[in-house]
Write an enzyme that holds these catalytic residues in place. Structure first.
Site, mmCIF file in Angstrom:
data_model
loop_
_atom_site.group_PDB
_atom_site.id
_atom_site.type_symbol
_atom_site.label_atom_id
_atom_site.label_comp_id
_atom_site.label_asym_id
_atom_site.label_seq_id
_atom_site.Cartn_x
_atom_site.Cartn_y
_atom_site.Cartn_z
ATOM 1 N N HIS A 205 0.465 -1.050 0.108
ATOM 2 C CA HIS A 205 -0.412 -0.081 0.187
ATOM 3 C C HIS A 205 1.150 1.046 0.122
ATOM 4 C CE1 HIS A 205 1.127 -0.411 4.841
ATOM 5 N NE2 HIS A 205 0.634 1.379 4.260
HETATM 6 C C1 UD1 Z 1 -2.116 5.125 6.145
HETATM 7 C C2 UD1 Z 1 -0.629 5.847 6.697
HETATM 8 C C3 UD1 Z 1 0.600 4.281 6.771
HETATM 9 C C4 UD1 Z 1 -0.370 3.513 7.113
HETATM 10 C C5 UD1 Z 1 -1.965 3.188 6.003
HETATM 11 C C6 UD1 Z 1 -2.104 1.786 7.235
HETATM 12 C C7 UD1 Z 1 -0.628 7.818 6.623
HETATM 13 C C8 UD1 Z 1 0.756 9.185 6.173
HETATM 14 N N1 UD1 Z 1 -0.498 6.627 6.566
HETATM 15 O O1 UD1 Z 1 -1.738 4.948 4.700
HETATM 16 O O2 UD1 Z 1 1.100 4.878 7.417
HETATM 17 O O3 UD1 Z 1 0.324 2.614 6.940
HETATM 18 O O4 UD1 Z 1 -2.457 4.244 6.863
HETATM 19 O O5 UD1 Z 1 -3.585 1.675 6.595
HETATM 20 O O6 UD1 Z 1 -0.869 8.506 7.733
HETATM 21 N N2 UD1 Z 1 -9.771 4.431 1.795
HETATM 22 C C9 UD1 Z 1 -10.729 3.708 1.675
HETATM 23 N N3 UD1 Z 1 -10.981 3.754 3.214
HETATM 24 C C10 UD1 Z 1 -10.683 3.880 4.221
HETATM 25 C C11 UD1 Z 1 -9.250 4.539 4.368
HETATM 26 C C12 UD1 Z 1 -8.840 4.828 3.212
HETATM 27 O O7 UD1 Z 1 -11.400 3.504 0.910
HETATM 28 O O8 UD1 Z 1 -10.985 3.330 5.667
HETATM 29 C C13 UD1 Z 1 -9.032 5.663 0.442
HETATM 30 C C14 UD1 Z 1 -9.092 6.446 0.345
HETATM 31 O O9 UD1 Z 1 -9.886 6.372 -0.993
HETATM 32 C C15 UD1 Z 1 -7.485 7.076 0.898
HETATM 33 C C16 UD1 Z 1 -7.008 5.826 0.435
HETATM 34 O O10 UD1 Z 1 -7.473 5.260 1.028
HETATM 35 O O11 UD1 Z 1 -7.518 8.406 0.202
HETATM 36 C C17 UD1 Z 1 -6.020 6.221 1.331
HETATM 37 O O12 UD1 Z 1 -5.852 6.656 2.765
HETATM 38 P P1 UD1 Z 1 -5.306 7.418 3.377
HETATM 39 O O13 UD1 Z 1 -5.064 7.171 5.374
HETATM 40 O O14 UD1 Z 1 -5.423 8.435 3.215
HETATM 41 O O15 UD1 Z 1 -3.959 7.209 3.760
HETATM 42 P P2 UD1 Z 1 -3.059 5.143 3.883
HETATM 43 O O16 UD1 Z 1 -2.612 4.692 2.170
HETATM 44 O O17 UD1 Z 1 -4.035 3.700 3.950
#
Ligand code: UD1
Length: 363
Positions: A205
């Site tokens: 991821h």
């Molecule tokens: C975040 C953390 C990362 C961690 C990871 C574990 C930061 C900078 N990054 O990254 O360190 O290893 O979580 O998962 O804080 N999304 C969904 N549903 C959710 C959450 C996210 O669909 O419940 C999608 C959204 O489109 C979002 C994307 O995933 O834009 C990324 O989510 P985000 O929280 O921005 O960062 P992660 O890549 O999950």
């Protein structure tokens, strides 16, 4: 003593669970839990609360997704009034996600003591958003709890006062040890038809891997060969799923029958899946540590790690994203040509107790 605890994203939940279970042993501690809502899907968040026995959050800030600036700023805006309302003595943040730095910054500016759990880890790679979050959170914390000696060494090198720094072991490993027996009852191997099979587990991821179609493609080159050899189970993070579709790599997967995508799994199912795997390939931080305790070979698809103890004592090897290197390490791992792991110091299930004892004594 009022202790306000913050969680936001999936890797935070397994770290806060042992702390929330520890506080009730102390009569004079009032523990409050705030969820920022950085992760919000049922399978990315809610499921973990029920499986790990974490109490319902007192407050959910419901910030959701956004760019780094938008997400961080929105958490800060919504967290400030909560802090003013509860007036905690101590704010505890864990890990390295955007929720960690956002809430840490608000807390110190309002005069609360800030405690960082899993402090001092450094990959040396400032293009990783988590590395910036770690550096900043550590520089403003009043008490810093480290999982491994490298964390202590990094903090002292950065000029943090030694009185603030404590090597206590790892709350995430406390959580794993507490749930290992329960995970044996998971039905996930049957559900995936994996009984008796050798199989590999993959998680991906990191933006550096999945936001770049060239790098993602190189990793798939190696996996194309591995999935001919044994099934590769791939619980797909929402970010990764979005990118697979948008960069049209999804088409390649149709020619990879052994490559099996699933939705993200719950904690107990994933623990069972990992425990029985022949090999794990990942770019996660926590999985490098969990495989060390489970004694399963781990190939880290990154150029560095902020958790060097897993490569020194554990089952982890940094292999990067070059398909030849991934395949060479895969062959060693699956032919048994791998180091006998040792358990890192203090990864014994008692880190949460050490942390709460030190908070009570020092603050
Ligand atoms: C975040 C953390 C990362 C961690 C990871 C574990 C930061 C900078 N990054 O990254 O360190 O290893 O979580 O998962 O804080 N999304 C969904 N549903 C959710 C959450 C996210 O669909 O419940 C999608 C959204 O489109 C979002 C994307 O995933 O834009 C990324 O989510 P985000 O929280 O921005 O960062 P992660 O890549 O999950």
């Amino acid at each position: 003593m009022k202790i306000l605890n913050v969680v936001g994203a999936r890797p935070n939940f397994m770290k806060i669970a042992p702390l929330m279970a520890e506080y009730p042993r102390y009569e004079n501690i009032q523990a409050i839990l705030v969820h920022t809502g950085q992760h919000y899907d049922e399978i990315m968040s809610k499921l973990f609360f029920s499986e790990l026995g974490i109490p319902e959050p007192d407050v959910n800030l419901e910030v959701g997704s956004g760019s780094h600036a938008v997400q961080t700023a929105e958490i800060m805006k919504r967290f400030e009034p909560v802090l003013i309302n509860y007036k905690p003595d101590v704010v505890v943040v864990v890990g390295d996600v955007n929720s960690t730095i956002a809430c840490g910054l608000v807390a110190v500016k309002l005069g609360a003591k800030l405690v960082h759990v899993e402090a001092g880890l450094r990959s040396g790679d400032r293009t990783m958003p988590e590395e910036i979050n770690r550096l900043l959170t550590d520089s403003i914390s009043d008490l810093l709890f480290c999982t491994e000696q490298s964390g202590v060494d990094n903090l002292l090198k950065e000029g943090i006062s030694p009185q603030k720094v404590h090597l206590v072991g790892h709350v995430m490993i406390d959580n794993l040890l507490r749930n290992k027996e329960k995970a044996k009852n998971s039905n996930i191997l049957n559900l995936l038809n994996l009984n008796g099979d050798d199989y590999a587990v993959l998680t991906l991821h990191r933006p550096s891997n999945v936001d770049d179609p060239v790098i993602f493609g190189r990793i798939l080159d190696a996996l194309t060969i591995i999935q001919n050899d044994m099934p590769v189970i791939f619980p797909v993070h929402p970010r990764t799923r979005k990118n697979l579709v948008s960069c049209s790599l999804a088409k390649r997967l149709e020619e990879m029958p052994g490559f099996r995508l699933t939705d993200p799994l719950g904690y107990l199912d994933f623990l069972k899946l990992m425990s029985n795997a022949k090999v794990v390939l990942t770019d996660s931080g926590g999985i490098q540590e969990e495989t060390t305790i489970l004694q399963v070979p781990c190939l880290t698809l990154r150029e560095n790690t902020e958790r060097p103890i897993t490569t020194e004592l554990g089952t982890n090897q940094i292999v990067g994203t070059d398909p030849q290197k991934i395949l060479a390490a895969y062959r060693n791992a699956t032919s048994g040509n791998w180091r006998e792991p040792q358990i890192p110091p203090l990864w014994d299930g008692k880190a949460a107790k050490r942390i709460v004892d030190i908070i009570v004594k020092s603050i």
